[in-house]
Scaffold this motif. Structure first.
Motif, PDB file in Angstrom:
ATOM      1  N   ALA A 158      -3.114  11.935  13.181  1.00 38.54           N
ATOM      2  CA  ALA A 158      -4.570  12.042  13.233  1.00 38.54           C
ATOM      3  C   ALA A 158      -5.235  10.725  12.838  1.00 38.54           C
ATOM      4  N   PHE A 159      -4.738  10.088  11.791  1.00 36.28           N
ATOM      5  CA  PHE A 159      -5.274   8.778  11.402  1.00 36.28           C
ATOM      6  C   PHE A 159      -5.014   7.747  12.497  1.00 36.28           C
ATOM      7  N   ASP A 160      -3.819   7.796  13.067  1.00 35.22           N
ATOM      8  CA  ASP A 160      -3.466   6.826  14.103  1.00 35.22           C
ATOM      9  C   ASP A 160      -4.340   6.996  15.342  1.00 35.22           C
ATOM     10  N   LYS A 161      -4.610   8.230  15.714  1.00 41.37           N
ATOM     11  CA  LYS A 161      -5.441   8.499  16.888  1.00 41.37           C
ATOM     12  C   LYS A 161      -6.821   7.894  16.727  1.00 41.37           C
ATOM     13  N   GLU A 162      -7.327   7.917  15.493  1.00 44.76           N
ATOM     14  CA  GLU A 162      -8.648   7.363  15.209  1.00 44.76           C
ATOM     15  C   GLU A 162      -8.583   5.880  14.820  1.00 44.76           C
ATOM     16  N   GLU A 163      -7.369   5.328  14.905  1.00 48.80           N
ATOM     17  CA  GLU A 163      -7.124   3.902  14.595  1.00 48.80           C
ATOM     18  C   GLU A 163      -7.563   3.531  13.184  1.00 48.80           C
ATOM     19  N   LYS A 164      -7.382   4.460  12.266  1.00 48.54           N
ATOM     20  CA  LYS A 164      -7.699   4.195  10.860  1.00 48.54           C
ATOM     21  C   LYS A 164      -6.458   3.617  10.171  1.00 48.54           C
ATOM     22  N   PRO A 165      -6.639   2.752   9.177  1.00 45.49           N
ATOM     23  CA  PRO A 165      -5.504   2.132   8.495  1.00 45.49           C
ATOM     24  C   PRO A 165      -4.591   3.150   7.824  1.00 45.49           C
ATOM     25  N   ILE A 166      -3.299   2.953   8.015  1.00 47.47           N
ATOM     26  CA  ILE A 166      -2.270   3.759   7.361  1.00 47.47           C
ATOM     27  C   ILE A 166      -1.382   2.797   6.581  1.00 47.47           C
ATOM     28  N   GLY A 167      -1.385   2.916   5.266  1.00 50.00           N
ATOM     29  CA  GLY A 167      -0.566   2.044   4.427  1.00 50.00           C
ATOM     30  C   GLY A 167       0.559   2.829   3.781  1.00 50.00           C
ATOM     31  N   LEU A 168       1.736   2.248   3.766  1.00 51.26           N
ATOM     32  CA  LEU A 168       2.886   2.887   3.129  1.00 51.26           C
ATOM     33  C   LEU A 168       3.682   1.800   2.429  1.00 51.26           C
ATOM     34  N   VAL A 169       4.204   2.108   1.238  1.00 46.23           N
ATOM     35  CA  VAL A 169       4.936   1.082   0.504  1.00 46.23           C
ATOM     36  C   VAL A 169       6.239   1.645  -0.047  1.00 46.23           C
ATOM     37  N   CYS A 170       7.280   0.801  -0.022  1.00 45.06           N
ATOM     38  CA  CYS A 170       8.575   1.112  -0.596  1.00 45.06           C
ATOM     39  C   CYS A 170       9.161   2.390   0.015  1.00 45.06           C
ATOM     40  N   HIS A 171       9.550   3.372  -0.795  1.00 40.95           N
ATOM     41  CA  HIS A 171      10.087   4.621  -0.257  1.00 40.95           C
ATOM     42  C   HIS A 171       9.000   5.511   0.344  1.00 40.95           C
ATOM     43  N   GLY A 172       7.748   5.156   0.134  1.00 42.87           N
ATOM     44  CA  GLY A 172       6.664   5.907   0.764  1.00 42.87           C
ATOM     45  C   GLY A 172       6.714   5.818   2.277  1.00 42.87           C
ATOM     46  N   VAL A 173       7.376   4.773   2.789  1.00 42.72           N
ATOM     47  CA  VAL A 173       7.513   4.600   4.244  1.00 42.72           C
ATOM     48  C   VAL A 173       8.349   5.738   4.844  1.00 42.72           C
ATOM     49  N   ALA A 174       9.049   6.481   3.984  1.00 44.50           N
ATOM     50  CA  ALA A 174       9.808   7.644   4.452  1.00 44.50           C
ATOM     51  C   ALA A 174       8.906   8.662   5.133  1.00 44.50           C
ATOM     52  N   GLY A 213      -0.974  -3.469  14.142  1.00 44.61           N
ATOM     53  CA  GLY A 213      -2.164  -2.690  14.461  1.00 44.61           C
ATOM     54  C   GLY A 213      -2.768  -2.122  13.192  1.00 44.61           C
ATOM     55  N   ASN A 214      -2.902  -0.810  13.130  1.00 49.53           N
ATOM     56  CA  ASN A 214      -3.476  -0.159  11.948  1.00 49.53           C
ATOM     57  C   ASN A 214      -2.412   0.272  10.945  1.00 49.53           C
ATOM     58  N   LEU A 215      -1.149  -0.060  11.215  1.00 49.72           N
ATOM     59  CA  LEU A 215      -0.044   0.330  10.336  1.00 49.72           C
ATOM     60  C   LEU A 215       0.332  -0.817   9.407  1.00 49.72           C
ATOM     61  N   VAL A 216       0.328  -0.539   8.104  1.00 48.68           N
ATOM     62  CA  VAL A 216       0.672  -1.539   7.096  1.00 48.68           C
ATOM     63  C   VAL A 216       1.821  -0.996   6.249  1.00 48.68           C
ATOM     64  N   THR A 217       2.917  -1.729   6.186  1.00 45.59           N
ATOM     65  CA  THR A 217       4.050  -1.297   5.376  1.00 45.59           C
ATOM     66  C   THR A 217       4.446  -2.386   4.390  1.00 45.59           C
ATOM     67  N   GLY A 218       4.846  -1.952   3.190  1.00 47.74           N
ATOM     68  CA  GLY A 218       5.271  -2.876   2.143  1.00 47.74           C
ATOM     69  C   GLY A 218       6.711  -2.599   1.760  1.00 47.74           C
ATOM     70  N   GLN A 219       7.446  -3.643   1.420  1.00 47.51           N
ATOM     71  CA  GLN A 219       8.887  -3.518   1.215  1.00 47.51           C
ATOM     72  C   GLN A 219       9.277  -2.811  -0.084  1.00 47.51           C
ATOM     73  N   ASN A 220       8.532  -3.019  -1.158  1.00 46.76           N
ATOM     74  CA  ASN A 220       8.992  -2.602  -2.481  1.00 46.76           C
ATOM     75  C   ASN A 220       7.804  -2.509  -3.445  1.00 46.76           C
ATOM     76  N   PRO A 221       8.022  -2.162  -4.708  1.00 44.04           N
ATOM     77  CA  PRO A 221       6.898  -2.067  -5.643  1.00 44.04           C
ATOM     78  C   PRO A 221       6.072  -3.351  -5.747  1.00 44.04           C
ATOM     79  N   GLN A 222       6.735  -4.475  -5.584  1.00 44.16           N
ATOM     80  CA  GLN A 222       6.031  -5.761  -5.679  1.00 44.16           C
ATOM     81  C   GLN A 222       4.988  -5.936  -4.566  1.00 44.16           C
ATOM     82  N   SER A 223       5.086  -5.107  -3.536  1.00 43.88           N
ATOM     83  CA  SER A 223       4.223  -5.237  -2.358  1.00 43.88           C
ATOM     84  C   SER A 223       3.067  -4.247  -2.356  1.00 43.88           C
ATOM     85  N   SER A 224       2.934  -3.438  -3.402  1.00 45.12           N
ATOM     86  CA  SER A 224       1.971  -2.333  -3.368  1.00 45.12           C
ATOM     87  C   SER A 224       0.519  -2.802  -3.286  1.00 45.12           C
ATOM     88  N   VAL A 225       0.166  -3.804  -4.068  1.00 43.21           N
ATOM     89  CA  VAL A 225      -1.218  -4.282  -4.056  1.00 43.21           C
ATOM     90  C   VAL A 225      -1.534  -4.968  -2.724  1.00 43.21           C
TER      91      VAL A 225
END
Length: 230
Positions: free
Chosen positions: A124-140, A205-217
């Motif tokens: 739903a977020f992707d369809k509306e092209e809204k930012p989706i952020g995920l970091v570390c194991h959250g990318v699961a 695009g609107n997808l943002v992923t971070g590798q680890n805790p150091q990447s959260s901010v």
């Protein structure tokens, strides 16, 4: 300042496999983005798989992992109320929010992937092209998500996550139900990574992923930069 509504979605899982140890969300990965969003003028809502109180990984509360954000969070009545009274992800509607963010910790490895409620929200977020952020194991949370044509959501997307070598470094490769890097690659993701424990994010695009805790901010900040001005 942007008057944004941010949804932080996270785990309700507190068991670290069959080890008898506890897990959950990594404190820094929810605290630091939370304050970055608050500082931007955003309103933050926290939701979890089951709703109610979310589990914090006990290791993330050890002194060695504390930062200014985690210390502030620990005594912030508003923040503590938010994580102790979360709403259910299944009840969340993308139309009410501008940004979706998934923090990590090992808990997400058990309940965010292959989750229909999570997948509905992401699509739903992707369809509306809204930012989706995920970091570390959250990318699961991206694992098992399918687009309307039945293809894997991550297929052909540039992204990163907690890596195989980082999982090996923390000694949990045989404890987690799958290796996140491998799972994403198997679904067709264009996976990249930096050195272990370095601040590294990937934007596609609107997808943002971070590798680890150091990447959260950095990941949270990038979603703010992608969000439309209001």
């Amino acid at each position: 300042m942007k008057n944004l509504n941010v949804l932080i979605a996270t785990t309700s899982h507190d068991q670290l496999g069959n080890t008898g140890q506890k897990t959950g969300v990594w404190l820094e990965e929810i605290a630091a983005p939370y304050y970055r969003y608050i500082a931007s003028g955003a309103t933050v809502t926290i939701a979890s798989v089951k709703g109610g109180a979310i589990p914090l990984d006990p290791k993330s509360e050890l002194e060695e992992w504390q930062t200014e954000s985690t210390k502030k969070f620990a005594t912030d009545e508003s923040a503590l109320s938010a994580i102790n009274n979360t709403l259910k992800i299944s009840q969340m509607e993308a139309s009410k929010f501008d940004i979706l963010f998934f923090p990590g910790g090992h808990g997400p490895m058990w309940d965010l992937g292959d989750n229909q409620d999570v997948a509905r929200l992401i699509n739903a977020f992707d369809k509306e092209e809204k930012p989706i952020g995920l970091v570390c194991h959250g990318v699961a949370a991206l694992k098992g998500v399918e687009k309307t044509d039945g293809s894997a959501f991550v297929k052909g997307k540039r992204l990163t996550s907690f890596t195989n070598t980082e999982e090996e470094a923390v000694g949990l490769t045989t404890v987690v139900p799958f290796l996140l890097e491998d799972a994403l690659v198997s679904e067709g993701a264009l996976f990249t990574k930096s050195e272990d424990w370095s601040d590294y994010i990937v934007t596609d695009g609107n997808l943002v992923t971070g590798q680890n805790p150091q990447s959260s901010v950095s990941a949270a900040q990038q979603t703010l930069e992608l969000a439309p001005a209001k």
